[in-house]
Design an enzyme around this catalytic site. Structure first.
Site, PDB file in Angstrom:
ATOM      1  N   GLU A 261      -0.960  -9.248 -24.187  1.00  0.00           N
ATOM      2  CA  GLU A 261      -0.625  -8.240 -25.196  1.00  0.00           C
ATOM      3  C   GLU A 261      -0.090  -8.923 -26.459  1.00  0.00           C
ATOM      4  OE1 GLU A 261       2.077  -5.242 -23.767  1.00  0.00           O
ATOM      5  OE2 GLU A 261       1.796  -3.956 -25.518  1.00  0.00           O
ATOM      6  N   GLY A 290       6.977   1.199 -26.486  1.00  0.00           N
ATOM      7  CA  GLY A 290       7.967   2.065 -25.857  1.00  0.00           C
ATOM      8  C   GLY A 290       8.661   1.360 -24.692  1.00  0.00           C
ATOM      9  N   GLN A 294       6.896  -7.647 -27.878  1.00  0.00           N
ATOM     10  CA  GLN A 294       6.287  -8.970 -27.870  1.00  0.00           C
ATOM     11  C   GLN A 294       6.617  -9.725 -29.164  1.00  0.00           C
ATOM     12  OE1 GLN A 294       5.064  -6.620 -25.106  1.00  0.00           O
ATOM     13  NE2 GLN A 294       4.055  -6.099 -27.019  1.00  0.00           N
TER      14      GLN A 294
HETATM   15  N1  LIG Z   1       6.158   8.514 -35.398  1.00  0.00           N
HETATM   16  C1  LIG Z   1       6.551   7.826 -34.339  1.00  0.00           C
HETATM   17  C2  LIG Z   1       5.619   7.468 -33.341  1.00  0.00           C
HETATM   18  C3  LIG Z   1       6.083   6.764 -32.242  1.00  0.00           C
HETATM   19  N2  LIG Z   1       7.376   6.431 -32.148  1.00  0.00           N
HETATM   20  C4  LIG Z   1       7.873   5.652 -31.014  1.00  0.00           C
HETATM   21  O1  LIG Z   1       7.158   4.433 -30.979  1.00  0.00           O
HETATM   22  C5  LIG Z   1       6.999   4.018 -29.642  1.00  0.00           C
HETATM   23  C6  LIG Z   1       5.546   3.934 -29.374  1.00  0.00           C
HETATM   24  O2  LIG Z   1       5.066   2.736 -29.786  1.00  0.00           O
HETATM   25  P1  LIG Z   1       3.678   2.316 -29.224  1.00  0.00           P
HETATM   26  O3  LIG Z   1       3.337   0.998 -29.772  1.00  0.00           O
HETATM   27  O4  LIG Z   1       2.721   3.413 -29.348  1.00  0.00           O
HETATM   28  O5  LIG Z   1       4.104   2.115 -27.707  1.00  0.00           O
HETATM   29  P2  LIG Z   1       3.300   2.290 -26.375  1.00  0.00           P
HETATM   30  O6  LIG Z   1       1.980   1.679 -26.502  1.00  0.00           O
HETATM   31  O7  LIG Z   1       3.341   3.712 -25.928  1.00  0.00           O
HETATM   32  O8  LIG Z   1       4.257   1.458 -25.447  1.00  0.00           O
HETATM   33  P3  LIG Z   1       4.004   0.089 -24.660  1.00  0.00           P
HETATM   34  O9  LIG Z   1       3.209  -0.792 -25.548  1.00  0.00           O
HETATM   35  O10 LIG Z   1       5.383  -0.466 -24.456  1.00  0.00           O
HETATM   36  O11 LIG Z   1       3.334   0.444 -23.413  1.00  0.00           O
HETATM   37  C7  LIG Z   1       7.566   5.064 -28.762  1.00  0.00           C
HETATM   38  O12 LIG Z   1       8.847   4.656 -28.373  1.00  0.00           O
HETATM   39  C8  LIG Z   1       7.660   6.276 -29.667  1.00  0.00           C
HETATM   40  O13 LIG Z   1       8.752   7.070 -29.320  1.00  0.00           O
HETATM   41  C9  LIG Z   1       8.253   6.747 -33.134  1.00  0.00           C
HETATM   42  O14 LIG Z   1       9.425   6.409 -33.030  1.00  0.00           O
HETATM   43  N3  LIG Z   1       7.830   7.457 -34.225  1.00  0.00           N
END
Ligand SMILES: Nc1ccn([C@@H]2O[C@H](COP(=O)(O)OP(=O)(O)OP(=O)(O)O)[C@@H](O)[C@H]2O)c(=O)n1
Length: 584
Positions: A261, A290, A294
């Site tokens: 990743e 979330g 990294q």
């Molecule tokens: N407008 C937004 C959209 C998303 N988030 C937050 O950003 C994070 C999501 O980031 P992302 O890269 O999409 O994470 P995931 O792929 O869901 O998580 P991971 O890679 O850890 O599996 C989440 O905590 C979500 O609450 C935020 O604060 N504001």
């Protein structure tokens, strides 16, 4: 050409004859040819290869126009004060003496011109860019908080090295990440259907079967797999079943490692910036999800010998890279909030006063939900009630202290560490920070890293102290879950960067918060697809010496030069003007 061929007349007679002839040819195309002949004879000597014999020029007029062999003047000339001697030439004699009339010369000229026209035509047509055809690839990012589907396209004829891959579409799957469907796996597959239907519309029908479709699951599924591997398998079965119903070339669904990743995020950023192709200094990648976060960068202080598990080596476009990368599971922003709240509620109180939430914020939360994650499950208080009241007090400094509690800075067996005993070489910028780094800092209006870090903290302090009602009023369009957490998220980001990764007030400005680069989202998915489709060659591709327009220009110039050379080579055959043109 002997002068005897020219038969000059008296000025008076010539004048009369001129008028006669002009009258006959008035409106006739012969005017142009005659004027052309005069012009040639009036060319400065310097640009003429030899003195022109004026009478010979008649032979340049195509036969129908050269008859009757009398020179006329255009109306402009006949009206000018300059008087022109009329010249009469014996047509038969002219033809005999003028080599331009020999069939061989005419054939050579025609063939020469045709060859040059053919050469230029072939150069233009053969190298004309063909109508662009594209190939496509689909990658699904099954993250902990949500799933997103990305469609990439690239020019069909260049896929093995030179064509630029670009994101053409992003579809956000409705609902939570697939790991949240552990108790109802079938729904995980169903949740993907709408975005897959969208993908069918975006990829042309005739490309469906050759379009690879990948699903990569990140930290949410890593955690589910740790906690309950059979539930994780069932989720994958459901997801596979759903994806295989679509006409794309399904390439499998799998959990990608934290190291992959990080490395693929770094490739994406540097590929989109065209730093890899050009062999430029690379940009480090900071990715905040979330459930995991990294950090990946190339450092002169890291050769992979210390903590080899953090090293990934690549040979891309003829350059070797030794990348440092580390993925911190549980240090994504949702799991780190859990860890912080677990720390705050170790004793299992009925009320938790939280400095990272706004004053006036109150919510009833469930202990079993808070501790339902491998990141905190072992810390669940034994005698805690089912619920607790979560109350915000909005104090940035206390929040910072609470956030720090999730990091362990005590042990480090390497030359230097970030936190939790993980090696981190000396930082070497610049850096791109994306995903939640961008969402949060963009919402807080703090993406400008040229602003001194102290000022950034001051702004965040004021934001955290703002009453929750006021925050909700100011941002009615933002999801309440996100809105409630931005004070914590901003504080977490600043703490992670400065205390965790050791960015200083100076090096903070090396960070750029980014969402997209040249239209494509920054994230691991593009790098993942580039790798699986072998789209980044190990060696620099051979590029054509000249681009298409340059090639056509060079061929055209050569053709024109050949033509001039050909004309000059016929110089002995050129007609000549008399030393004293018969024009007065
Ligand atoms: N407008 C937004 C959209 C998303 N988030 C937050 O950003 C994070 C999501 O980031 P992302 O890269 O999409 O994470 P995931 O792929 O869901 O998580 P991971 O890679 O850890 O599996 C989440 O905590 C979500 O609450 C935020 O604060 N504001």
């Amino acid at each position: 050409m002997p002068n005897s061929v020219l038969k000059g007349r008296s000025t008076r007679k010539t004048h009369t004859h001129t008028h006669d002839y002009y009258n006959r040819l008035s409106g006739h195309e012969g005017k142009t040819s005659s004027l052309f002949l005069l012009s040639l004879c009036y060319l400065p000597r310097s640009i003429l290869p030899s003195p022109f014999h004026f009478h010979s020029l008649f032979s340049l007029i195509p036969p129908p126009l050269s008859l009757p062999l009398s020179l006329s003047l255009s109306p402009q000339f006949s009206r000018s004060p300059v008087s022109v001697n009329f010249i009469e030439v014996d047509n038969r004699e002219m033809k005999e003496m003028n080599p331009w009339h020999t069939p061989v010369t005419i054939i050579i000229t025609v063939i020469g011109v045709m060859a040059i026209v053919a050469l230029v035509t072939v150069a233009v047509l053969q190298n004309r860019p063909l109508p662009q055809k594209y190939k496509y690839g689909i990658v699904m990012d099954a993250g902990s908080s949500h799933t997103a589907l990305y469609i990439y396209e690239w020019p069909a004829e260049k896929d093995n090295n030179t064509g630029r891959v670009e994101q053409t579409h992003l579809c956000k799957v409705k609902g939570p990440g697939i790991s949240s469907y552990a108790s109802a796996p079938v729904k995980a597959g169903e949740s993907l259907r709408l975005c897959m239907e969208e993908a069918k519309q975006w990829v042309p029908g005739k490309r469906h079967h050759q379009t690879p479709l990948y699903l990569g699951a990140t930290a949410g599924m890593r955690l589910l797999n740790m906690a309950n591997s059979s539930a994780s398998d069932k989720v994958f079965q459901a997801v596979e079943g759903a994806l295989q119903k679509f006409p794309f070339s399904y390439q499998g669904a799998k959990i990608i490692s934290g190291q992959d990743e990080g490395a693929f995020g770094w490739i994406t950023v540097n590929y989109l910036d065209e730093r890899l192709k050009q062999g430029l200094e690379t940009r480090g990648a900071l990715d905040l999800g979330g459930a995991s976060t990294q950090i990946s960068f190339v450092s002169d202080n890291y050769d992979g010998s210390e903590s080899p598990s953090n090293s990934v080596t690549f040979r891309l476009y003829g350059n070797d890279y030794n990348l440092y990368t580390h993925s911190f599971l549980c240090y994504g922003k949702d799991q780190s909030l859990r860890m912080m709240q677990a720390h705050q509620s170790q004793a299992g109180p009925a009320t938790v006063l939280d400095p990272c939430f706004h004053p006036g914020y109150t919510a009833t939360k469930n202990y079993s939900v808070l501790y339902d994650s491998p990141c905190v499950s072992d810390r669940k208080p034994k005698d805690a009630p089912d619920t607790f009241t979560h109350i915000g007090i909005g104090d940035f400094l206390q929040c910072q202290a609470a956030v720090k509690s999730v990091f362990n800075f005590t042990s480090c067996k390497y030359s230097r560490c970030s936190f939790n005993g993980v090696l981190q070489p000396l930082l070497q910028g610049p850096y791109g920070a994306f995903s939640a780094y961008y969402f949060v800092m963009n919402f807080l209006n703090l993406t400008d890293t040229s602003v001194p870090l102290e000022d950034v903290k001051e702004k965040l302090k004021r934001y955290c102290a703002t009453n929750w009602d006021q925050i909700m009023q100011q941002h009615p369009e933002v999801k309440l879950k996100y809105l409630a957490e931005y004070c914590f998220s901003g504080t977490y980001i600043l703490t992670l960067l400065t205390e965790g990764y050791n960015f200083t007030s100076e090096s903070y400005s090396d960070i750029k918060f980014i969402k997209k680069i040249k239209g494509s989202d920054a994230g691991w998915t593009l790098g993942y697809m580039l790798n699986l489709t072998n789209m980044i060659p190990a060696e620099a591709p051979d590029t054509p010496l000249l681009p298409h327009p340059g090639y056509v220009s060079v061929v055209s110039v050569i053709a024109v030069l050949l033509f001039i050379l050909f004309i000059v080579s016929l110089r002995p055959l050129w007609p000549r003007c008399s030393k004293q043109p018969q024009i007065v």
